[in-house]
Motif scaffolding. Structure first.
Motif, PDB file in Angstrom:
ATOM      1  N   ASN A  49     -33.268 -33.650   7.897  1.00  0.00           N
ATOM      2  CA  ASN A  49     -34.159 -32.502   7.765  1.00  0.00           C
ATOM      3  C   ASN A  49     -33.813 -31.490   8.854  1.00  0.00           C
ATOM      4  OD1 ASN A  49     -35.819 -33.721   5.698  1.00  0.00           O
ATOM      5  ND2 ASN A  49     -36.735 -34.971   7.302  1.00  0.00           N
ATOM      6  N   VAL A  50     -34.195 -30.247   8.639  1.00  0.00           N
ATOM      7  CA  VAL A  50     -34.124 -29.213   9.663  1.00  0.00           C
ATOM      8  C   VAL A  50     -35.534 -28.673   9.811  1.00  0.00           C
ATOM      9  CG1 VAL A  50     -33.246 -26.931  10.268  1.00  0.00           C
ATOM     10  CG2 VAL A  50     -31.710 -28.631   9.264  1.00  0.00           C
ATOM     11  N   SER A  51     -36.053 -28.773  11.028  1.00  0.00           N
ATOM     12  CA  SER A  51     -37.395 -28.286  11.307  1.00  0.00           C
ATOM     13  C   SER A  51     -37.307 -26.985  12.081  1.00  0.00           C
ATOM     14  CB  SER A  51     -38.169 -29.322  12.131  1.00  0.00           C
ATOM     15  OG  SER A  51     -38.285 -30.532  11.421  1.00  0.00           O
ATOM     16  N   LEU A  52     -38.151 -26.040  11.729  1.00  0.00           N
ATOM     17  CA  LEU A  52     -38.221 -24.760  12.415  1.00  0.00           C
ATOM     18  C   LEU A  52     -39.546 -24.685  13.137  1.00  0.00           C
ATOM     19  CD1 LEU A  52     -36.787 -22.566   9.533  1.00  0.00           C
ATOM     20  CD2 LEU A  52     -35.549 -23.589  11.454  1.00  0.00           C
ATOM     21  N   ASP A  53     -39.474 -24.500  14.438  1.00  0.00           N
ATOM     22  CA  ASP A  53     -40.641 -24.545  15.310  1.00  0.00           C
ATOM     23  C   ASP A  53     -40.814 -23.177  15.958  1.00  0.00           C
ATOM     24  OD1 ASP A  53     -42.740 -25.565  16.778  1.00  0.00           O
ATOM     25  OD2 ASP A  53     -41.478 -26.678  18.177  1.00  0.00           O
ATOM     26  N   LYS A  54     -41.930 -22.515  15.662  1.00  0.00           N
ATOM     27  CA  LYS A  54     -42.185 -21.180  16.211  1.00  0.00           C
ATOM     28  C   LYS A  54     -42.703 -21.329  17.642  1.00  0.00           C
ATOM     29  CE  LYS A  54     -44.495 -16.833  15.282  1.00  0.00           C
ATOM     30  NZ  LYS A  54     -45.391 -16.096  14.394  1.00  0.00           N
ATOM     31  N   VAL A  55     -41.751 -21.337  18.562  1.00  0.00           N
ATOM     32  CA  VAL A  55     -42.058 -21.506  19.981  1.00  0.00           C
ATOM     33  C   VAL A  55     -41.165 -20.547  20.766  1.00  0.00           C
ATOM     34  CG1 VAL A  55     -41.955 -23.101  21.943  1.00  0.00           C
ATOM     35  CG2 VAL A  55     -42.648 -23.950  19.707  1.00  0.00           C
ATOM     36  N   PRO A  56     -41.753 -19.730  21.646  1.00  0.00           N
ATOM     37  CA  PRO A  56     -40.903 -18.864  22.465  1.00  0.00           C
ATOM     38  C   PRO A  56     -39.939 -19.717  23.294  1.00  0.00           C
ATOM     39  CG  PRO A  56     -43.223 -18.276  22.686  1.00  0.00           C
ATOM     40  CD  PRO A  56     -43.169 -19.567  21.917  1.00  0.00           C
ATOM     41  N   SER A  57     -38.681 -19.323  23.283  1.00  0.00           N
ATOM     42  CA  SER A  57     -37.666 -20.072  24.001  1.00  0.00           C
ATOM     43  C   SER A  57     -36.553 -19.125  24.404  1.00  0.00           C
ATOM     44  CB  SER A  57     -37.129 -21.199  23.109  1.00  0.00           C
ATOM     45  OG  SER A  57     -36.143 -21.941  23.777  1.00  0.00           O
ATOM     46  N   PRO A  58     -36.194 -19.099  25.683  1.00  0.00           N
ATOM     47  CA  PRO A  58     -35.105 -18.206  26.081  1.00  0.00           C
ATOM     48  C   PRO A  58     -33.777 -18.662  25.487  1.00  0.00           C
ATOM     49  CG  PRO A  58     -35.758 -19.599  27.922  1.00  0.00           C
ATOM     50  CD  PRO A  58     -36.726 -19.858  26.797  1.00  0.00           C
ATOM     51  N   ARG A  59     -32.958 -17.714  25.126  1.00  0.00           N
ATOM     52  CA  ARG A  59     -31.643 -18.007  24.559  1.00  0.00           C
ATOM     53  C   ARG A  59     -30.699 -18.403  25.690  1.00  0.00           C
ATOM     54  NH1 ARG A  59     -27.833 -13.680  21.559  1.00  0.00           N
ATOM     55  NH2 ARG A  59     -26.193 -15.127  20.987  1.00  0.00           N
ATOM     56  N   MET A  60     -29.934 -19.467  25.474  1.00  0.00           N
ATOM     57  CA  MET A  60     -28.951 -19.921  26.453  1.00  0.00           C
ATOM     58  C   MET A  60     -27.554 -19.743  25.875  1.00  0.00           C
ATOM     59  SD  MET A  60     -30.572 -23.418  27.986  1.00  0.00           S
ATOM     60  CE  MET A  60     -29.218 -23.590  29.125  1.00  0.00           C
ATOM     61  N   LEU A  61     -26.662 -19.164  26.663  1.00  0.00           N
ATOM     62  CA  LEU A  61     -25.274 -19.032  26.240  1.00  0.00           C
ATOM     63  C   LEU A  61     -24.364 -19.577  27.327  1.00  0.00           C
ATOM     64  CD1 LEU A  61     -25.226 -15.503  24.583  1.00  0.00           C
ATOM     65  CD2 LEU A  61     -25.216 -17.737  23.467  1.00  0.00           C
ATOM     66  N   PRO A  62     -23.476 -20.446  27.000  1.00  0.00           N
ATOM     67  CA  PRO A  62     -23.354 -21.066  25.687  1.00  0.00           C
ATOM     68  C   PRO A  62     -24.522 -22.011  25.444  1.00  0.00           C
ATOM     69  CG  PRO A  62     -21.847 -22.132  27.206  1.00  0.00           C
ATOM     70  CD  PRO A  62     -22.495 -20.994  27.957  1.00  0.00           C
ATOM     71  N   PRO A  63     -24.861 -22.233  24.183  1.00  0.00           N
ATOM     72  CA  PRO A  63     -25.987 -23.124  23.889  1.00  0.00           C
ATOM     73  C   PRO A  63     -25.672 -24.556  24.296  1.00  0.00           C
ATOM     74  CG  PRO A  63     -24.835 -22.528  21.875  1.00  0.00           C
ATOM     75  CD  PRO A  63     -24.218 -21.727  22.976  1.00  0.00           C
ATOM     76  N   ARG A  64     -26.691 -25.284  24.646  1.00  0.00           N
ATOM     77  CA  ARG A  64     -26.495 -26.673  25.042  1.00  0.00           C
ATOM     78  C   ARG A  64     -26.223 -27.572  23.852  1.00  0.00           C
ATOM     79  NH1 ARG A  64     -30.461 -28.689  29.509  1.00  0.00           N
ATOM     80  NH2 ARG A  64     -28.730 -30.139  29.694  1.00  0.00           N
ATOM     81  N   ILE A  65     -26.655 -27.143  22.676  1.00  0.00           N
ATOM     82  CA  ILE A  65     -26.439 -27.915  21.454  1.00  0.00           C
ATOM     83  C   ILE A  65     -26.307 -26.932  20.298  1.00  0.00           C
ATOM     84  CG2 ILE A  65     -28.901 -28.207  20.969  1.00  0.00           C
ATOM     85  CD1 ILE A  65     -28.238 -31.065  19.997  1.00  0.00           C
ATOM     86  N   HIS A  66     -25.534 -27.302  19.306  1.00  0.00           N
ATOM     87  CA  HIS A  66     -25.396 -26.446  18.118  1.00  0.00           C
ATOM     88  C   HIS A  66     -25.058 -27.326  16.921  1.00  0.00           C
ATOM     89  CE1 HIS A  66     -21.129 -26.673  19.354  1.00  0.00           C
ATOM     90  NE2 HIS A  66     -20.895 -26.620  18.053  1.00  0.00           N
ATOM     91  N   ASN A 109     -29.226 -18.121  17.081  1.00  0.00           N
ATOM     92  CA  ASN A 109     -28.966 -19.552  17.222  1.00  0.00           C
ATOM     93  C   ASN A 109     -27.566 -19.831  16.691  1.00  0.00           C
ATOM     94  OD1 ASN A 109     -31.643 -20.410  18.156  1.00  0.00           O
ATOM     95  ND2 ASN A 109     -32.302 -19.762  16.126  1.00  0.00           N
ATOM     96  N   ARG A 110     -26.721 -20.400  17.535  1.00  0.00           N
ATOM     97  CA  ARG A 110     -25.315 -20.582  17.165  1.00  0.00           C
ATOM     98  C   ARG A 110     -25.065 -21.859  16.380  1.00  0.00           C
ATOM     99  NH1 ARG A 110     -21.692 -17.797  21.826  1.00  0.00           N
ATOM    100  NH2 ARG A 110     -22.639 -15.751  21.549  1.00  0.00           N
ATOM    101  N   PHE A 111     -24.045 -21.771  15.524  1.00  0.00           N
ATOM    102  CA  PHE A 111     -23.576 -22.915  14.755  1.00  0.00           C
ATOM    103  C   PHE A 111     -22.115 -22.669  14.414  1.00  0.00           C
ATOM    104  CE2 PHE A 111     -25.373 -19.880  11.788  1.00  0.00           C
ATOM    105  CZ  PHE A 111     -24.477 -19.845  10.725  1.00  0.00           C
ATOM    106  N   CYS A 112     -21.410 -23.709  14.038  1.00  0.00           N
ATOM    107  CA  CYS A 112     -20.008 -23.573  13.642  1.00  0.00           C
ATOM    108  C   CYS A 112     -19.852 -23.969  12.191  1.00  0.00           C
ATOM    109  CB  CYS A 112     -19.107 -24.467  14.503  1.00  0.00           C
ATOM    110  SG  CYS A 112     -18.985 -23.930  16.214  1.00  0.00           S
ATOM    111  N   VAL A 113     -18.969 -23.264  11.506  1.00  0.00           N
ATOM    112  CA  VAL A 113     -18.594 -23.630  10.142  1.00  0.00           C
ATOM    113  C   VAL A 113     -17.208 -24.250  10.249  1.00  0.00           C
ATOM    114  CG1 VAL A 113     -18.174 -22.831   7.801  1.00  0.00           C
ATOM    115  CG2 VAL A 113     -19.989 -21.770   9.171  1.00  0.00           C
ATOM    116  N   ILE A 114     -17.128 -25.536   9.943  1.00  0.00           N
ATOM    117  CA  ILE A 114     -15.905 -26.309  10.073  1.00  0.00           C
ATOM    118  C   ILE A 114     -15.192 -26.375   8.721  1.00  0.00           C
ATOM    119  CG2 ILE A 114     -14.936 -28.534  10.793  1.00  0.00           C
ATOM    120  CD1 ILE A 114     -16.661 -27.164  12.977  1.00  0.00           C
TER     121      ILE A 114
END
Length: 118
Positions: A49-66, A109-114
């Motif tokens: 599943n993919v859950s979407l949570d409406k919570v303020p969160s600062p953007r981190m670059l590079p992201p810690r997970i993607h 929110n970053r992601f990769c297409v492999i």
């Protein structure tokens, strides 16, 4: 034994991000949903599943997970995702023969297409 049940993505615009990720992944909303949380599930029942949570969160670059999303037709999927509002992210450190394309959803929110054919 552990399995991945849901991947949680923090978002600002829950409605827009629900539309993007549901269409991008061919997922559907599992009811009931809330004003601040939506769980998306695979229409075919395969995958986490993919859950979407409406919570303020600062953007981190590079992201810690993607997410790494595997595509049989990488170029076509990248174009389809761009049509949904995703953007390609260019990175000077990406090898010329890389099998992935870095992208981000409409909120960054970053992601990769492999390339699954590689």
């Amino acid at each position: 034994m552990l399995t991945v049940g849901s991947i949680v993505i923090r978002v600002t615009d829950l409605e827009a991000q629900t539309g993007f990720w549901a269409e991008a992944l061919n997922y559907e909303i599992r009811e009931p949903s809330a004003d601040d949380f939506v769980l998306l599930k695979p229409k075919d029942g395969v995958g986490p599943n993919v859950s979407l949570d409406k919570v303020p969160s600062p953007r981190m670059l590079p992201p810690r997970i993607h997410l790494d999303l595997y595509a049989d037709g990488q170029a076509a999927e990248v174009e389809r995702l761009k049509g949904l509002g995703a953007r390609e992210v260019h990175w000077n450190g990406r090898p010329a023969d890389a099998d992935y394309i870095i992208m981000e959803d409409p909120e960054g929110n970053r992601f990769c297409v492999i390339d699954a054919g590689s």
